[in-house]
Design an enzyme around this catalytic site. Sequence first.
Site, PDB file in Angstrom:
ATOM      1  N   HIS A 109       0.811  -1.216   0.000  1.00  0.00           N
ATOM      2  CA  HIS A 109       0.000   0.000   0.000  1.00  0.00           C
ATOM      3  C   HIS A 109       0.850   1.274   0.000  1.00  0.00           C
ATOM      4  O   HIS A 109       1.961   1.319   0.523  1.00  0.00           O
ATOM      5  CB  HIS A 109      -0.919   0.013   1.232  1.00  0.00           C
TER       6      HIS A 109
ATOM      7  N   HIS B  80      11.371  -1.284 -13.078  1.00  0.00           N
ATOM      8  CA  HIS B  80      11.126  -2.726 -13.217  1.00  0.00           C
ATOM      9  C   HIS B  80      11.227  -3.355 -11.831  1.00  0.00           C
ATOM     10  O   HIS B  80      12.301  -3.343 -11.217  1.00  0.00           O
ATOM     11  CB  HIS B  80      12.150  -3.341 -14.166  1.00  0.00           C
TER      12      HIS B  80
END
Length: 202
Positions: free
Chosen positions: A125, A134
Amino acid sequence: MYLFGGSGHCKVIIDIIKKNNLYEITSIIDDNPVLDKICGIDIVRRVKFNEDDSLFISIGDNKIRKKISNKYTNVNYPILIHSNAVIGINVSIARGTVIMAGAIVNSDTRIGKQCIINTSAVVEHDNIIEDFVHISPNATLAGNVSVGEGTQIGIGACVIQGLKIGKWCTIGAGSVVLKDVPDFAVVVGNPSKIIKYNKEHE
């Protein structure tokens, strides 16, 4: 839709598109093709795009994705999300990003353009993932982490909550990151340590 880049990463992108029945892939563009086809789809060296064409950059290298996306600005870059990925509430995902199979992106996370959230990666979160990042397979970012442009989080790396990872960094495979990482740093180990710096991205 066109794909740009005829490598192994391209095969995974094709798999997501076909499983989700999202687009018909016209061809794969590659400046230096090794094969004539991938998954039965023709590889060509160049295409003249129309404004309503869709293009997905199927290349794992962050710098190359940035270069190509800066070159082709007048096409549509879709968002690709595998049907087995889990996306939380209030997640923002920008164009050209792919979320791979088994990945989890939890609530109130913001992901920039042309990112890869790879197989079984966990992005908790309130993360902020900038453009061209990436997150490799099985990497885990705890809550409230920020990751700067172009950074690679290696396979199986772990980043504890609340940290800031700079731009164009490399976090080595299996690293355990316990403190902030400055721009361009290459870190490895448990706990991770800076071993060198990447050249400044141009």
